[in-house]
Design a protein around this motif. Structure first.
Motif, PDB file in Angstrom:
ATOM      1  N   GLY A 233       0.812  -1.207   0.000  1.00  0.00           N
ATOM      2  CA  GLY A 233       0.000   0.000   0.000  1.00  0.00           C
ATOM      3  C   GLY A 233       0.845   1.256   0.000  1.00  0.00           C
ATOM      4  N   VAL A 234       1.893   1.262   0.807  1.00  0.00           N
ATOM      5  CA  VAL A 234       2.802   2.412   0.842  1.00  0.00           C
ATOM      6  C   VAL A 234       3.496   2.581  -0.512  1.00  0.00           C
ATOM      7  CG1 VAL A 234       4.878   3.363   1.901  1.00  0.00           C
ATOM      8  CG2 VAL A 234       3.145   2.246   3.331  1.00  0.00           C
ATOM      9  N   VAL A 235       3.964   1.457  -1.069  1.00  0.00           N
ATOM     10  CA  VAL A 235       4.623   1.511  -2.379  1.00  0.00           C
ATOM     11  C   VAL A 235       3.656   2.029  -3.441  1.00  0.00           C
ATOM     12  CG1 VAL A 235       5.662   0.114  -4.206  1.00  0.00           C
ATOM     13  CG2 VAL A 235       6.280  -0.300  -1.824  1.00  0.00           C
ATOM     14  N   ALA A 236       2.401   1.561  -3.395  1.00  0.00           N
ATOM     15  CA  ALA A 236       1.408   1.985  -4.386  1.00  0.00           C
ATOM     16  C   ALA A 236       1.159   3.484  -4.307  1.00  0.00           C
ATOM     17  CB  ALA A 236       0.100   1.225  -4.168  1.00  0.00           C
ATOM     18  N   PHE A 237       1.073   4.022  -3.104  1.00  0.00           N
ATOM     19  CA  PHE A 237       0.863   5.457  -2.949  1.00  0.00           C
ATOM     20  C   PHE A 237       1.920   6.249  -3.706  1.00  0.00           C
ATOM     21  CE2 PHE A 237      -1.913   5.256   0.946  1.00  0.00           C
ATOM     22  CZ  PHE A 237      -2.905   6.062   0.427  1.00  0.00           C
ATOM     23  N   PHE A 238       3.169   5.885  -3.490  1.00  0.00           N
ATOM     24  CA  PHE A 238       4.252   6.650  -4.102  1.00  0.00           C
ATOM     25  C   PHE A 238       4.424   6.303  -5.579  1.00  0.00           C
ATOM     26  CE2 PHE A 238       5.278   7.038   0.398  1.00  0.00           C
ATOM     27  CZ  PHE A 238       5.621   8.380   0.488  1.00  0.00           C
ATOM     28  N   SER A 239       4.176   5.044  -5.947  1.00  0.00           N
ATOM     29  CA  SER A 239       4.347   4.643  -7.336  1.00  0.00           C
ATOM     30  C   SER A 239       3.261   5.230  -8.233  1.00  0.00           C
ATOM     31  CB  SER A 239       4.340   3.112  -7.432  1.00  0.00           C
ATOM     32  OG  SER A 239       4.352   2.697  -8.779  1.00  0.00           O
ATOM     33  N   PHE A 240       2.010   4.898  -7.938  1.00  0.00           N
ATOM     34  CA  PHE A 240       0.921   5.398  -8.764  1.00  0.00           C
ATOM     35  C   PHE A 240       0.730   6.896  -8.596  1.00  0.00           C
ATOM     36  CE2 PHE A 240      -0.073   0.868  -8.369  1.00  0.00           C
ATOM     37  CZ  PHE A 240      -0.311   0.536  -9.692  1.00  0.00           C
ATOM     38  N   GLY A 241       0.935   7.389  -7.362  1.00  0.00           N
ATOM     39  CA  GLY A 241       0.832   8.827  -7.155  1.00  0.00           C
ATOM     40  C   GLY A 241       1.859   9.595  -7.957  1.00  0.00           C
ATOM     41  N   ALA A 242       3.083   9.068  -8.018  1.00  0.00           N
ATOM     42  CA  ALA A 242       4.147   9.756  -8.749  1.00  0.00           C
ATOM     43  C   ALA A 242       3.842   9.825 -10.239  1.00  0.00           C
ATOM     44  CB  ALA A 242       5.483   9.043  -8.515  1.00  0.00           C
ATOM     45  N   ILE A 243       3.368   8.726 -10.824  1.00  0.00           N
ATOM     46  CA  ILE A 243       3.120   8.746 -12.268  1.00  0.00           C
ATOM     47  C   ILE A 243       1.916   9.618 -12.595  1.00  0.00           C
ATOM     48  CG2 ILE A 243       1.659   6.677 -12.389  1.00  0.00           C
ATOM     49  CD1 ILE A 243       4.343   7.815 -14.913  1.00  0.00           C
ATOM     50  N   MET A 244       0.912   9.651 -11.720  1.00  0.00           N
ATOM     51  CA  MET A 244      -0.242  10.513 -11.970  1.00  0.00           C
ATOM     52  C   MET A 244       0.153  11.992 -11.928  1.00  0.00           C
ATOM     53  SD  MET A 244      -3.330   8.651  -9.878  1.00  0.00           S
ATOM     54  CE  MET A 244      -3.653   6.902 -10.059  1.00  0.00           C
ATOM     55  N   LEU A 245       0.968  12.355 -10.942  1.00  0.00           N
ATOM     56  CA  LEU A 245       1.431  13.741 -10.870  1.00  0.00           C
ATOM     57  C   LEU A 245       2.301  14.086 -12.072  1.00  0.00           C
ATOM     58  CD1 LEU A 245       2.280  14.014  -7.067  1.00  0.00           C
ATOM     59  CD2 LEU A 245       0.343  15.077  -8.270  1.00  0.00           C
ATOM     60  N   ALA A 246       3.120  13.127 -12.517  1.00  0.00           N
ATOM     61  CA  ALA A 246       3.966  13.366 -13.686  1.00  0.00           C
ATOM     62  C   ALA A 246       3.129  13.646 -14.925  1.00  0.00           C
ATOM     63  CB  ALA A 246       4.887  12.170 -13.926  1.00  0.00           C
ATOM     64  N   THR A 247       1.998  12.928 -15.072  1.00  0.00           N
ATOM     65  CA  THR A 247       1.158  13.151 -16.249  1.00  0.00           C
ATOM     66  C   THR A 247       0.416  14.482 -16.189  1.00  0.00           C
ATOM     67  OG1 THR A 247      -0.714  11.946 -15.256  1.00  0.00           O
ATOM     68  CG2 THR A 247       0.816  10.679 -16.634  1.00  0.00           C
ATOM     69  N   ARG A 248       0.288  15.052 -15.007  1.00  0.00           N
ATOM     70  CA  ARG A 248      -0.305  16.394 -14.925  1.00  0.00           C
ATOM     71  C   ARG A 248       0.731  17.463 -15.247  1.00  0.00           C
ATOM     72  NH1 ARG A 248      -5.004  19.089 -11.324  1.00  0.00           N
ATOM     73  NH2 ARG A 248      -4.483  21.260 -11.744  1.00  0.00           N
ATOM     74  N   LEU A 249       1.967  17.228 -14.876  1.00  0.00           N
ATOM     75  CA  LEU A 249       3.017  18.231 -15.063  1.00  0.00           C
ATOM     76  C   LEU A 249       3.569  18.258 -16.481  1.00  0.00           C
ATOM     77  CD1 LEU A 249       5.012  17.685 -11.752  1.00  0.00           C
ATOM     78  CD2 LEU A 249       3.694  19.730 -12.374  1.00  0.00           C
TER      79      LEU A 249
END
Length: 300
Positions: A233-249
């Motif tokens: 769960g912790v890994v998913a937060f940072f993994s999926f969260g990071a790629i989602m933020l990258a696609t916004r930026l």
């Protein structure tokens, strides 16, 4: 933090941050895949992981981030449907094929269709040099899958079905990457999207995982399973969260391609953790993957 992140959209600093986030997502996604494929049944591992990040996200969604705008509710519903399809296909593939064979096929199929989807939905364009980088990266990824297929002797009878499921899973990877990029861009606050997405998405697969656990003649102990779930769960937060933020930026397609260097990290996990042999051919193929990602990043 939301205001600072939004201020970086469309800037060179935003692009640099997006690159770093995509590479972070690549490393963590390889870890996430290994956690799901580990010694527990993939369905149960996924259920434990999802339950964990649902519980982690709920306080942030309900009490910390701004409430979603009305137009976000159908977007969340669509995201849940797509992610359920992805999870079911991935668990079916992992149940029938070796991780080192299935994972590269999934990750190789995803970026190609994501780049096409980003062109159709967001109007993104890749230069000829970047398309060359995509070709180099895909050659390395599929080459790695074929190499592993030739040298992996377990689950041979179910491998053709596993490969078909892996391709279908890759299509869903492209679908959710593109759709989630649309969703996080539609939200006024990107962290609102992330918190509510993780809470809703964490609930989606639990009935299937619970039914599978109940039907088992010998049920695994819940303690180790939930410990793996919390880690995942912790890994998913940072993994999926990071790629989602990258696609916004930055560009969706570019972030998706960079994330697929996760195949290199997955191979390293197989070598370091699973004690698999990494010979010169696999090293060369991993070099192609990394080279392709570099070409895409700097060929724009």
């Amino acid at each position: 933090m939301s205001a600072w992140l939004i201020s970086l959209e469309g800037t060179e600093a935003g692009r640099t941050l997006a690159t770093g986030l995509a590479l972070l997502a690549a490393i963590l996604h390889a870890v996430f895949g290994a956690l799901q494929k580990g010694r527990h049944d993939p369905w149960l591992s996924r259920g434990a992981i999802d339950a964990s990040y649902c519980l982690m996200a709920a306080p942030f969604a309900l009490f910390v981030v701004p409430w979603p705008e009305p137009h976000m509710w159908p977007i969340f519903a669509g995201a849940v449907v797509i992610h359920v399809g992805y999870k079911v296909l991935q668990a079916m593939a992992y149940s029938r094929g070796a991780y080192t064979v299935v994972y590269p096929v999934v990750r190789g199929t995803g970026p190609l269709f994501t780049v096409i989807g980003a062109w159709l939905i967001f109007g993104e364009r890749f230069t000829p040099v970047q398309w060359g980088g995509v070709a180099v990266l895909l050659t390395g990824i599929y080459g790695l899958a074929l190499y592993n297929l030739r040298h992996y002797v377990l689950q041979r009878e179910t491998m053709p079905l596993a490969l078909g499921l892996a391709v279908a899973t890759g299509v869903f990877v492209a679908l959710y990457t593109t759709y989630d990029a649309y969703g996080i861009r539609a939200a006024a606050d990107p962290f609102t999207f992330l918190a509510w997405f993780f809470m809703f998405d964490g609930l989606s697969i639990l009935p299937i995982a619970y039914a599978r656990w109940r039907a088992m003649a010998v049920r695994p102990a819940l303690g180790p399973l939930m410990a793996r779930g919390v880690t995942g769960g912790v890994v998913a937060f940072f993994s999926f969260g990071a790629i989602m933020l990258a696609t916004r930026l930055d560009k969706v397609g570019q972030a998706a391609v960079l994330r697929e260097t996760s195949t290199v990290f997955a191979a390293l996990i197989g070598w370091l953790v699973l004690k698999e042999t990494v010979g010169p051919r696999r090293i060369a193929l991993m070099g192609l993957i990394a080279a392709g990602a570099v070409i895409v990043e700097f060929g724009g």
